[in-house]
Structure formats: structure tokens, C-alpha cells
Design an enzyme around this catalytic site. Structure first.
Site, mmCIF file in Angstrom:
data_model
loop_
_atom_site.group_PDB
_atom_site.id
_atom_site.type_symbol
_atom_site.label_atom_id
_atom_site.label_comp_id
_atom_site.label_asym_id
_atom_site.label_seq_id
_atom_site.Cartn_x
_atom_site.Cartn_y
_atom_site.Cartn_z
ATOM 1 N N LYS A 1 22.864 67.264 95.481
ATOM 2 C CA LYS A 1 21.866 66.532 96.238
ATOM 3 C C LYS A 1 22.026 65.039 96.035
ATOM 4 O O LYS A 1 21.506 64.222 96.789
ATOM 5 C CB LYS A 1 20.451 66.914 95.774
ATOM 6 C CG LYS A 1 20.156 68.384 95.772
ATOM 7 C CD LYS A 1 18.796 68.652 95.112
ATOM 8 C CE LYS A 1 18.646 70.122 94.855
ATOM 9 N NZ LYS A 1 17.540 70.396 93.903
ATOM 10 N N GLY A 2 22.734 64.664 94.966
ATOM 11 C CA GLY A 2 22.771 63.269 94.547
ATOM 12 C C GLY A 2 23.265 62.299 95.606
ATOM 13 O O GLY A 2 22.852 61.140 95.640
ATOM 14 N N GLU B 1 30.130 60.067 97.480
ATOM 15 C CA GLU B 1 29.518 60.521 96.231
ATOM 16 C C GLU B 1 28.630 59.430 95.625
ATOM 17 O O GLU B 1 28.891 58.249 95.808
ATOM 18 C CB GLU B 1 30.608 60.906 95.219
ATOM 19 C CG GLU B 1 30.867 62.398 95.144
ATOM 20 C CD GLU B 1 29.763 63.205 94.460
ATOM 21 O OE1 GLU B 1 28.589 62.773 94.452
ATOM 22 O OE2 GLU B 1 30.076 64.282 93.939
ATOM 23 N N ASP B 2 27.617 59.850 94.905
ATOM 24 C CA ASP B 2 26.777 58.886 94.195
ATOM 25 C C ASP B 2 27.456 58.450 92.902
ATOM 26 O O ASP B 2 27.536 57.262 92.607
ATOM 27 C CB ASP B 2 25.379 59.465 93.915
ATOM 28 C CG ASP B 2 25.428 60.836 93.259
ATOM 29 O OD1 ASP B 2 26.465 61.535 93.358
ATOM 30 O OD2 ASP B 2 24.432 61.239 92.641
ATOM 31 N N ASP C 1 31.263 61.040 87.037
ATOM 32 C CA ASP C 1 30.989 61.050 85.587
ATOM 33 C C ASP C 1 32.264 61.508 84.888
ATOM 34 O O ASP C 1 33.102 60.701 84.507
ATOM 35 C CB ASP C 1 29.790 61.958 85.331
ATOM 36 C CG ASP C 1 29.269 61.835 83.913
ATOM 37 O OD1 ASP C 1 29.990 61.282 83.060
ATOM 38 O OD2 ASP C 1 28.160 62.300 83.642
ATOM 39 N N PHE D 1 22.158 57.510 80.096
ATOM 40 C CA PHE D 1 21.470 58.440 80.974
ATOM 41 C C PHE D 1 20.839 57.637 82.103
ATOM 42 O O PHE D 1 19.823 56.981 81.908
ATOM 43 C CB PHE D 1 20.401 59.199 80.195
ATOM 44 C CG PHE D 1 20.029 60.503 80.843
ATOM 45 C CD1 PHE D 1 19.907 60.626 82.214
ATOM 46 C CD2 PHE D 1 19.826 61.635 80.064
ATOM 47 C CE1 PHE D 1 19.588 61.820 82.810
ATOM 48 C CE2 PHE D 1 19.500 62.850 80.652
ATOM 49 C CZ PHE D 1 19.380 62.943 82.030
ATOM 50 N N VAL D 2 21.474 57.638 83.256
ATOM 51 C CA VAL D 2 20.974 56.827 84.368
ATOM 52 C C VAL D 2 20.301 57.686 85.431
ATOM 53 O O VAL D 2 20.689 58.831 85.661
ATOM 54 C CB VAL D 2 22.100 55.981 85.018
ATOM 55 C CG1 VAL D 2 22.630 54.953 84.045
ATOM 56 C CG2 VAL D 2 23.219 56.856 85.534
ATOM 57 N N ASP E 1 19.138 62.215 89.162
ATOM 58 C CA ASP E 1 17.875 62.769 88.659
ATOM 59 C C ASP E 1 17.888 63.004 87.162
ATOM 60 O O ASP E 1 18.937 63.073 86.523
ATOM 61 C CB ASP E 1 17.592 64.110 89.337
ATOM 62 C CG ASP E 1 18.524 65.222 88.829
ATOM 63 O OD1 ASP E 1 19.758 65.034 88.848
ATOM 64 O OD2 ASP E 1 18.018 66.266 88.394
ATOM 65 N N ARG F 1 15.044 60.801 91.627
ATOM 66 C CA ARG F 1 16.058 60.660 92.679
ATOM 67 C C ARG F 1 15.617 59.628 93.715
ATOM 68 O O ARG F 1 16.453 58.970 94.332
ATOM 69 C CB ARG F 1 16.274 61.988 93.415
ATOM 70 C CG ARG F 1 17.009 63.050 92.617
ATOM 71 C CD ARG F 1 17.428 64.169 93.570
ATOM 72 N NE ARG F 1 17.701 65.427 92.896
ATOM 73 C CZ ARG F 1 18.890 65.755 92.375
ATOM 74 N NH1 ARG F 1 19.881 64.902 92.421
ATOM 75 N NH2 ARG F 1 19.062 66.919 91.812
#
Ligand code: PRP
Length: 183
Positions: free
Chosen positions: A47-48, A103-104, A107, A156-157, A163, A169
């Protein structure tokens, strides 16, 4: 929702709405130049990627198609295997299309590495990646990202699609989550 609305939950603002907007405009100008006369297909991963997809698509002054996939990693995390299961596949046929994965965040890079190989096997005319954010670990996996926004620290962003337990989000910016929220 504004970053100021969750001030107590964040320790640092990494990107404001304006910074994100300016970067997306910059990336969109490059896409317009590179795909002049084409109608690229933007592929988002739920969903990102919803926020970046909505903003990139609206910024582009050209015709584009939009499609989404939903994927899930096998087992506990993608980091264990890099193998991904398709929960919802694309509606579009990729053969002969100019495809841009939107893509958001990258990682570990495993989701994108898998996705790129999967979509490449469907016969697109071209396949590139647009990713707004990249974490340092992404460097360990060799994924070629043509349109790339910001490097961010290994924290942790949340926000702008990212989210924590499905919250945050809808933040307009990107921020570091305060440890007390997830402790
Ligand atoms: C996030 C993000 C990428 C992926 C990147 O999705 O949207 O798809 O993780 O991680 P990687 O580079 O380590 O593979 P997530 O699995 O959290 O699902 P979501 O988009 O629904 O939040």
C-alpha cells in the site's frame, strides 16, 4: 494529516510536504523528457506506494496508465528469503509497454529486486524504477533505480505511505517515529 498533528509521536522531521513535492516535480520532468511521445505504465506496489503514485501521476504532463500490485513476503520477512507472493496481480498486459515501477521506499531492496525480475519476464519494451526514498541497506542489493528521490537514515520512518501498524500513512511529510510509540 500534518506532521504537527502527531508532534508527540515523532522525533525528527526528515522531509516536509514541500520538499517531497519539489523532488517529485523534478523526477516528473525527467520522466516527461525520457518518455516523450510514449504512454508509460506506472506500476505501484500497495500500500505504501499509493501517495507517491498519486503525486507522480498528477505531476506528469503526459498520458500515463496506472496499475497496482499487492505482494506479501513468504515467511516472517522478505529479508529471510527475498521471495515474494503475489496477492493481487496487475490488470495490464506488460508486453511491449514502457513500464515504470513506482515505490515509496527501498529498504533491503529485496522487494524491488524480485519485482523487477518478475515484471521483466513479462516482455515489457522497457522497465525502470522510480523510488522516493532509499535506506542505506538498499546498497547491499544491486537494484538500478533510475529516478530516485532521497537517501534517509536507517531509522523507523513513517508518513507519506509508510506506516507503523497501519498508522501514519496519511501524514503529508516523512518523519522518524519516537521510540515510545513502538516500545
Ligand atoms: C514496504 C515498501 C516496499 C518494501 C521495501 O512495503 O512499500 O514495498 O517495504 O522493503 P524492502 O526494500 O526491504 O523489500 P511493506 O512490505 O511494508 O508493505 P506496505 O507498502 O503495505 O506498507
Amino acid at each position: 494529516m500534518e506532521l504537527s498533528d502527531v508532534q508527540a509521536d515523532i522525533t525528527e522531521v526528515l522531509l516536509t510536504e514541500q520538499q517531497i513535492h519539489d523532488k517529485i516535480a523534478e523526477l516528473a520532468r525527467r520522466v516527461e523528457a525520457d518518455y516523450a511521445g510514449q504512454r508509460p505504465l506506472l506500476v505501484g506496489v500497495l500500500k505504501g506506494a499509493v501517495m507517491v503514485m498519486a503525486d507522480v501521476a498528477r505531476e506528469l504532463k503526459m498520458h500515463v496508465d496506472i496499475d497496482f500490485m499487492a505482494v506479501s513476503s513468504y515467511g516472517m520477512s522478505t529479508e529471510s528469503s527475498g521471495v515474494v507472493r503475489i496477492l493481487k496481480d496487475l490488470d495490464a498486459d506488460l508486453s511491449g509497454r514502457h513500464v515504470i515501477i513506482v515505490e515509496d521506499i527501498i529498504d533491503s531492496g529485496l522487494t524491488l529486486a524480485w519485482l523487477k525480475a518478475n515484471l521483466a519476464s513479462r516482455g515489457p519494451a522497457s522497465l525502470e524504477i522510480l523510488a522516493l526514498l532509499r535506506k542505506p541497506d538498499a546498497a547491499k542489493v544491486d537494484v538500478d533505480v533510475k529516478y530516485f528521490g532521497f537517501d534517509i537514515p536507517n531509522a523507523f520512518v513513517v508518513g507519506y505511505g509508510l506506516d507503523y501498524a497501519e498508522r501514519y500513512r496519511n501524514l503529508r511529510g516523512v518523519a522518524v517515529l519516537a521510540p515510545h510509540v513502538y516500545a
